[in-house]
Design an enzyme around this catalytic site. Structure first.
Site, PDB file in Angstrom:
ATOM      1  N   ASP A   7       0.803  -1.083   0.109  1.00 61.06           N
ATOM      2  CA  ASP A   7       0.002  -0.167  -0.258  1.00 61.06           C
ATOM      3  C   ASP A   7       0.726   1.109  -0.009  1.00 61.06           C
ATOM      4  OD1 ASP A   7      -2.465   1.295  -0.050  1.00 61.06           O
ATOM      5  OD2 ASP A   7      -2.025   1.705   2.129  1.00 61.06           O
ATOM      6  N   GLU A   9       0.762   5.833   0.554  1.00 64.67           N
ATOM      7  CA  GLU A   9      -0.046   6.986   0.761  1.00 64.67           C
ATOM      8  C   GLU A   9       0.671   8.145   0.128  1.00 64.67           C
ATOM      9  OE1 GLU A   9      -2.605   6.959   2.350  1.00 64.67           O
ATOM     10  OE2 GLU A   9      -2.645   5.087   3.289  1.00 64.67           O
ATOM     11  N   GLU A  52      -6.769  17.536   1.407  1.00 66.48           N
ATOM     12  CA  GLU A  52      -7.626  16.493   1.176  1.00 66.48           C
ATOM     13  C   GLU A  52      -6.913  15.029   1.775  1.00 66.48           C
ATOM     14  OE1 GLU A  52      -7.221  18.852  -0.871  1.00 66.48           O
ATOM     15  OE2 GLU A  52      -9.104  19.828  -1.297  1.00 66.48           O
ATOM     16  N   HIS A  57      -4.667  10.405   5.706  1.00 66.84           N
ATOM     17  CA  HIS A  57      -3.788   9.731   6.262  1.00 66.84           C
ATOM     18  C   HIS A  57      -2.887  10.510   7.418  1.00 66.84           C
ATOM     19  CE1 HIS A  57      -0.954  12.294   3.575  1.00 66.84           C
ATOM     20  NE2 HIS A  57      -1.450  11.802   2.532  1.00 66.84           N
ATOM     21  N   HIS A 152      -5.599   6.157   7.522  1.00 65.83           N
ATOM     22  CA  HIS A 152      -4.799   5.227   6.732  1.00 65.83           C
ATOM     23  C   HIS A 152      -3.324   5.338   6.887  1.00 65.83           C
ATOM     24  CE1 HIS A 152      -8.151   4.684   3.190  1.00 65.83           C
ATOM     25  NE2 HIS A 152      -8.855   5.421   4.393  1.00 65.83           N
ATOM     26  N   ASP A 157      -2.156  -0.704   6.738  1.00 68.16           N
ATOM     27  CA  ASP A 157      -3.037  -1.100   5.771  1.00 68.16           C
ATOM     28  C   ASP A 157      -2.610  -2.452   4.979  1.00 68.16           C
ATOM     29  OD1 ASP A 157      -4.708   0.890   6.458  1.00 68.16           O
ATOM     30  OD2 ASP A 157      -4.704   2.202   4.788  1.00 68.16           O
TER      31      ASP A 157
END
Length: 235
Positions: A7, A9, A52, A57, A152, A157
Site C-alpha cells: 500500500d 500514501e 484532502e 492519512h 490510513h 493497511d
C-alpha cells in the site's frame, strides 16, 4: 509462491498533476503465510501534501521534511518487490504512482515488468457484487478487527489487507495434521495417524437445552413447517 501485500500514501490523487508517494508499506507472504519481513518507509516528496490527502492519512509536510527522497530508497524497494506477486487494493492507483516515481529515475523498470499484480478490489467486487468493498467494509464482512485504524497508513493497511486477502481467497487452505508442530512441513508419516485417547479420561460434560431453549426450538420448527412443509428435523 512469494507474495507482497503493498500500500502507498501520497500527496494527492494524480501523479500526472505532480503528486508523489510519501509512504510505502509492504508485508511479505510465502505459501500464504506471513513471514514477518516487511518494507516500510516515509518519503520526502519535495512538494506540499494536499489538505484532502492529509485528512485521509494524517502525514504532514513537517513530518516528511527530514525523510529520504524516493531515489534514495528506490533500489531497496525494487529489490524487495522484484519477482513477487503484488497484492494491492485498487492496484491502478498505487502502480500508477510507483511507475511515475520509477520513470523519473530513468533507469528503472515498470512495476509489471518485474512483478505480477493481483488487484484485491477487483476480486472483491466479483465475489461480492453490489456491496461495499473498501478495506473497512471487507474487515466488517470477514470479522477482522480494524478498530486501531483511525487514519490510513501504508504499513497498517498492508497488514490488514493481508488478513482480508487470506480470508477472501479461501481462509485456511490446508489442515495441519502433523502431531509434531500442528502445521505444514511436519513429519508426513504422522499425517492421518489415529491418536487413541486414554480410556481413563474423565467423561465429557453434556449440556442439555433447558425448557426455554426447547420451546424456542419447537417454535422455529413450526415456522419452517408452515413455510416449506415438514422440516427435516421432524421427518
Amino acid at each position: 509462491m512469494r507474495q507482497v501485500v503493498l500500500d502507498t500514501e501520497t500527496t494527492g490523487i494524480d501523479p500526472k498533476q505532480g503528486h508523489r508517494i510519501i509512504e510505502i508499506g509492504c508485508v511479505e507472504m510465502i505459501g500464504r503465510k506471513l513471514t514477518k519481513r516487511h518494507f516500510h518507509v516515509y518519503i520526502n516528496p519535495d512538494r506540499e501534501v494536499e489538505e484532502e490527502a492529509f485528512q485521509v492519512h494524517g502525514i504532514s509536510n513537517e513530518f516528511l521534511a527530514d525523510k529520504p527522497r524516493f531515489h534514495e530508497i528506490a533500489q531497496e524497494f525494487l529489490d524487495f518487490i522484484r519477482g513477487a506477486e503484488l497484492i494491492i487494493h485498487n492496484a491502478p492507483f498505487d502502480v500508477g504512482f510507483m511507475d511515475h516515481e520509477f520513470s523519473m529515475l530513468g533507469n528503472f523498470p515498470k512495476t509489471r515488468d518485474v512483478c505480477e499484480i493481483f488487484d484485491s478490489l477487483v476480486f472483491a467486487r466479483k465475489k461480492h457484487p453490489g456491496a461495499k468493498n473498501n478495506l473497512d467494509a471487507l474487515c466488517r464482512r470477514y470479522g477482522i478487527d480494524n478498530s486501531h485504524r483511525e487514519l490510513h497508513g501504508a504499513l497498517l493497511d498492508s497488514e490488514i489487507l493481508a488478513d482480508v486477502y487470506l480470508l477472501m481467497t479461501g481462509g485456511q487452505t490446508s489442515l495441519g495434521l502433523s502431531m509434531n508442530d500442528g502445521g505444514e512441513g511436519g513429519d508426513s508419516d504422522n499425517v492421518g495417524e489415529i491418536r487413541r485417547l486414554s480410556p481413563d479420561r474423565p467423561m465429557l460434560k453434556v449440556l442439555r437445552a433447558n425448557e426455554t431453549e426447547m420451546a424456542a426450538h419447537e417454535e422455529r420448527l413450526d415456522l419452517i413447517d408452515k413455510k416449506s412443509g415438514q422440516s427435516l428435523w421432524r421427518s
